[in-house]
Design an enzyme around this catalytic site. Structure first.
Site, PDB file in Angstrom:
ATOM      1  N   GLY A   1      -5.565 -98.264  -3.926  1.00  0.00           N
ATOM      2  CA  GLY A   1      -5.744 -97.203  -4.909  1.00  0.00           C
ATOM      3  C   GLY A   1      -4.922 -97.471  -6.151  1.00  0.00           C
ATOM      4  O   GLY A   1      -4.585 -98.616  -6.465  1.00  0.00           O
ATOM      5  N   CYS A   2      -4.567 -96.425  -6.864  1.00  0.00           N
ATOM      6  CA  CYS A   2      -3.795 -96.550  -8.096  1.00  0.00           C
ATOM      7  C   CYS A   2      -2.412 -97.143  -7.807  1.00  0.00           C
ATOM      8  O   CYS A   2      -1.714 -96.697  -6.887  1.00  0.00           O
ATOM      9  CB  CYS A   2      -3.641 -95.180  -8.756  1.00  0.00           C
ATOM     10  SG  CYS A   2      -2.613 -95.205 -10.229  1.00  0.00           S
TER      11      CYS A   2
END
Length: 224
Positions: free
Chosen positions: A64-65
């Site tokens: 993810g981020c």
């Protein structure tokens, strides 16, 4: 009486010479001892530093981020540093905008440098499975795109074996299949400076408040 006085003065002079000689030897001995002690201290410091360097290892993870992963691993004991960046793409030195376009093939990742005597890779991967959903393809929550894929990029065969075993072992804890890719690291590119330590620098930013902070609280609960 005059002769005795002369002899007495000579004895005193001789005694004084002996005392000066003894004091000189004592000073030299103490000085050498101090220098030797200082040398041993320096050697011991260098030895400890060398051992610390030899225990340091790195692994690159994507889930993810990268702001989220960086914030999570910054909380762990034994982590030396965490750097946000890009990896597993087709172009050199990509920008954030290029990666977000999906055209370069890079994943948002963090390079984790850790002291393996304090936190082994197995423990780092345990946290990896807890701090993101490894069963969703190219997505973490509202973050959607190939750059958000779950990936482990190893540096050697030992890390590969550990990662594969960890993935196999943790699968029983998930209802859906884990889709995390396990691949050799080719090149890691540093992300722009404003991405580094993003949560620490911007704790009041909306993404930090509504995405990263709840994730950190969840991770802290799992550690208890």
């Amino acid at each position: 009486m005059e002769i005795n006085t002369v002899f007495g003065k000579q004895k005193i002079k001789t005694l004084m010479k002996h005392l000066v000689f003894v004091f000189s030897l004592s000073f030299l001995f103490l000085n050498c001892q101090s220098e030797t002690s200082q040398t041993f201290t320096q050697m011991n410091t260098y030895t400890q530093l060398e051992k610390s360097i030899n225990r340091t290892d790195t692994i690159v993870l994507g889930g993810g981020c990268f702001w989220c992963l960086e914030a999570v691993y910054d909380e762990l004991e034994g982590i030396v540093d965490v750097v946000s960046g890009y990896a597993d793409g087709t172009t050199m030195n990509p920008t954030y905008e290029e990666v977000c376009s999906g055209k370069t093939g890079h994943a948002e990742v963090v390079q984790i440098r850790f002291d393996s005597s304090r936190i082994p890779l197995e423990q780092i991967l345990e946290m990896f499975w807890k701090c993101h959903d490894p069963t969703t393809i190219n997505r973490q929550g509202a973050d959607v795109g190939t750059q958000y894929r779950s990936i482990i990029l190893y540096n050697n065969d030992a890390q590969k074996r550990i990662a594969e075993y960890s993935k196999q072992t943790v699968q029983r804890e998930f209802e859906n299949d884990i889709v995390t890719a396990i691949q050799p690291l080719k090149t890691f590119f540093y992300a722009e400076e404003y991405h580094q330590n993003y949560f620490a620098k911007n704790p009041e930013a909306p993404y930090c408040v509504f995405v990263i902070q709840p994730k950190l609280e969840k991770v802290k609960r799992t550690k208890k």
